[in-house]
Scaffold this active site. Structure first.
Site, short mmCIF file in Angstrom:
data_model
loop_
_atom_site.label_atom_id
_atom_site.label_comp_id
_atom_site.label_asym_id
_atom_site.label_seq_id
_atom_site.Cartn_x
_atom_site.Cartn_y
_atom_site.Cartn_z
N ALA A 250 7.30 -0.58 -7.85
CA ALA A 250 7.57 -0.82 -6.43
C ALA A 250 7.92 0.45 -5.65
CB ALA A 250 8.66 -1.87 -6.20
N ALA A 251 7.87 1.62 -6.29
CA ALA A 251 8.14 2.86 -5.55
C ALA A 251 7.08 3.05 -4.45
CB ALA A 251 8.15 4.06 -6.49
N GLY A 252 5.83 2.76 -4.77
CA GLY A 252 4.77 2.87 -3.77
C GLY A 252 4.98 1.87 -2.63
N ASP A 253 5.44 0.68 -2.97
CA ASP A 253 5.69 -0.34 -1.93
C ASP A 253 6.83 0.11 -1.01
OD1 ASP A 253 3.74 -1.97 -3.08
OD2 ASP A 253 5.18 -2.78 -4.51
O1 RIB Z 1 3.68 -2.55 -6.79
C1 RIB Z 1 4.42 -3.22 -7.77
C2 RIB Z 1 3.94 -4.63 -7.88
O2 RIB Z 1 2.61 -4.63 -8.36
C3 RIB Z 1 4.69 -5.50 -8.87
O3 RIB Z 1 5.79 -6.13 -8.28
C4 RIB Z 1 3.61 -6.43 -9.39
O4 RIB Z 1 3.83 -7.77 -9.06
C5 RIB Z 1 2.31 -5.92 -8.80
O5 RIB Z 1 1.92 -6.63 -7.69
#
Ligand code: RIB
Length: 312
Positions: A250-253
């Site tokens: 989730a760092a990219g998110d």
């Molecule tokens: O970017 C991380 C996410 O990638 C995770 O939470 C996983 O569910 C996938 O969608």
């Protein structure tokens, strides 16, 4: 912040095993721990925006099952608008199968299920949802025609449109013209350009080439080397904040949502990259997808304390 943001994207129930290494073909290895976390790139980005204080509405699909119940309850606990989430009567809630190694690096298999089961009619309420919004943020855990239709409608309505091309998949050439800000990592940039992209120098050239596809600006994330951005006025590089990696999930998110937030606040591209790098760096220091996403005050405090050590 007063701005209201709509996120179109995937919601997954993440099943995470930590271990020293992934098995080879035909091999079994012991893992060290198992946890479940709310995840999915769309949901993660929406939660990150909410933790930055942005009113956020998540548009997506989950199954009519206990996983969907759990994810929706968790998003409501974050104060997100969930009334645009659709319960799929045919397919279950998406899953993320995540392996995290001792260095904090991850390997993810996404089982999309309801996330990919869209019909055009599902977008009937889109105009109402976008009304009053400042930005639409999308990834590619939803079908490309749905992403394209939403981007086009949002762009026509005057919103800032942001596309994070994760996971990389083939896109129609004209989709890029509906995107104000394209965010991708080096692997995804290589996918769209057909050649390797490694390090800041190659990323600068790659960002310029991707910009020529018709987006307003392009950002390529480089992990522990920061990020590069290109727009009509030039190209810049922002170094990473140095942290001990526990789990990069989730760092990219976090980066994408934080960059959208910073630009909506009026930051220039370089300042936005720096804020987004700080948000991503904090995310890396903690385990799991949504539990690891930082709040605004934490990011500000981290940037103040780390500014002397930040490599520009
Ligand atoms: O970017 C991380 C996410 O990638 C995770 O939470 C996983 O569910 C996938 O969608």
């Amino acid at each position: 912040m007063d701005a209201y943001v709509v996120v179109l994207g995937g919601l997954n129930f993440d099943l995470v095993i930590r271990g020293s290494r992934m098995p080879n073909k035909g091999e079994s290895v012991f893992g060290k721990s198992f946890h479940t976390f709310p995840g999915g790139k769309g949901a993660n980005q929406a939660v990150q925006l909410a933790r930055l204080g942005v009113q956020t509405c998540l548009l997506g699909r989950v199954g009519n099952d206990i996983y969907g119940d759990h994810l929706i309850a968790s998003l409501e606990g974050e104060g997100l608008r969930t009334d645009a989430l659709i319960r799929d009567s045919e397919l279950g809630t998406g899953k993320g199968w995540v392996f995290v190694d001792d260095e904090g690096d991850n390997y993810i298999i996404i089982l999309p299920e309801a996330n990919m089961n869209w019909a055009k009619g599902d977008l009937e309420a889109l105009a109402d949802l976008l009304s009053g919004a400042a930005c639409l943020l999308c990834q590619l855990e939803t079908p490309v025609p749905i992403v394209k239709a939403c981007l086009r409608q949002a762009k026509d309505a005057g919103l800032m449109t942001v596309l994070n091309t994760a996971p990389a998949t083939t896109l129609p050439a004209d989709l890029f013209t509906h995107v104000d800000l394209l965010i991708l990592n080096q692997t995804e940039a290589a996918f769209y350009l057909g050649h390797a992209v490694a390090g800041a120098d190659q990323a600068r050239a790659a960002a310029a080439d991707l910009l020529a596809k018709g987006c307003g600006a392009v950002v390529i994330t480089l992990g522990d080397q920061g990020a590069v951005a290109a727009d009509g006025s030039g190209i810049c590089h922002c170094g990473a904040f140095s942290v001990r990696a526990v789990d990069v999930t989730a760092a990219g998110d976090s980066f994408c949502a934080a960059l959208a937030y910073a630009l909506l606040q009026g930051d220039d591209l370089y300042s936005g990259l720096k804020f987004a790098c700080a948000s991503g760096a904090l995310t890396v220091t903690r385990a799991g997808a949504q539990p690891s996403l930082p709040k605004l005050a934490e990011i500000r405090a981290f940037m103040e304390s780390e500014s002397a050590r930040h490599v520009n």
